[in-house]
Design a protein around this motif. Structure first.
Motif, mmCIF file in Angstrom:
data_model
loop_
_atom_site.group_PDB
_atom_site.id
_atom_site.type_symbol
_atom_site.label_atom_id
_atom_site.label_comp_id
_atom_site.label_asym_id
_atom_site.label_seq_id
_atom_site.Cartn_x
_atom_site.Cartn_y
_atom_site.Cartn_z
ATOM 1 N N LEU A 155 43.415 43.610 37.460
ATOM 2 C CA LEU A 155 44.365 44.576 36.886
ATOM 3 C C LEU A 155 45.030 45.410 37.981
ATOM 4 O O LEU A 155 46.224 45.686 37.917
ATOM 5 N N LYS A 156 44.244 45.785 38.985
ATOM 6 C CA LYS A 156 44.811 46.558 40.102
ATOM 7 C C LYS A 156 45.855 45.726 40.850
ATOM 8 O O LYS A 156 46.895 46.240 41.244
ATOM 9 N N LYS A 162 46.896 39.895 31.546
ATOM 10 C CA LYS A 162 46.860 41.360 31.632
ATOM 11 C C LYS A 162 46.448 42.022 30.313
ATOM 12 O O LYS A 162 45.669 42.962 30.311
ATOM 13 N N THR A 175 39.816 40.756 35.558
ATOM 14 C CA THR A 175 38.836 41.761 35.974
ATOM 15 C C THR A 175 39.555 43.062 36.315
ATOM 16 O O THR A 175 40.788 43.117 36.372
ATOM 17 N N ASP A 176 38.776 44.100 36.564
ATOM 18 C CA ASP A 176 39.371 45.376 36.979
ATOM 19 C C ASP A 176 40.157 45.206 38.271
ATOM 20 O O ASP A 176 41.245 45.763 38.427
ATOM 21 N N LEU A 177 39.607 44.424 39.194
ATOM 22 C CA LEU A 177 40.318 44.143 40.442
ATOM 23 C C LEU A 177 41.627 43.408 40.158
ATOM 24 O O LEU A 177 42.671 43.712 40.736
ATOM 25 N N GLU A 180 49.039 45.575 38.777
ATOM 26 C CA GLU A 180 49.755 46.845 38.868
ATOM 27 C C GLU A 180 50.534 46.930 40.182
ATOM 28 O O GLU A 180 51.677 47.396 40.209
ATOM 29 N N GLN A 193 39.368 35.998 31.363
ATOM 30 C CA GLN A 193 39.689 37.419 31.219
ATOM 31 C C GLN A 193 39.948 37.993 32.613
ATOM 32 O O GLN A 193 39.273 37.633 33.585
#
Length: 74
Positions: A66-67, A13, A62-64, A70, A60
């Motif tokens: 991270l969602k 994260k 990804t944006d997905l 969350e 790393q």
């Protein structure tokens, strides 16, 4: 999601890491972490920053990804 994948995703994260560092931080075997990363990569939740390397691959989130983290933390 498997517990190993969830823990691995949460470890990524805040910064990119190699599998052995994730394993050391979580006290989970490197082989379990590697399998979790493979599954997460197939789902588009992590990427490999240096795919040309066979050892010491840097992962790393990804944006997905991270969602998803969350959602898991809420």
């Amino acid at each position: 999601m498997s517990p190993y994948r969830e823990i691995t995703l949460k470890e990524l994260k805040n910064s990119e890491k190699i599998p052995s560092r994730i394993a050391k931080n979580t006290n989970i075997s490197t082989s379990h972490i590697s399998r979790a990363l493979t599954g997460l990569k197939q789902k588009g939740l992590v990427i490999v920053l240096n795919p040309e390397k066979s050892q010491g691959r840097l992962y790393q989130i990804t944006d997905l990804g991270l969602k998803v983290v969350e959602k898991l933390e809420s």
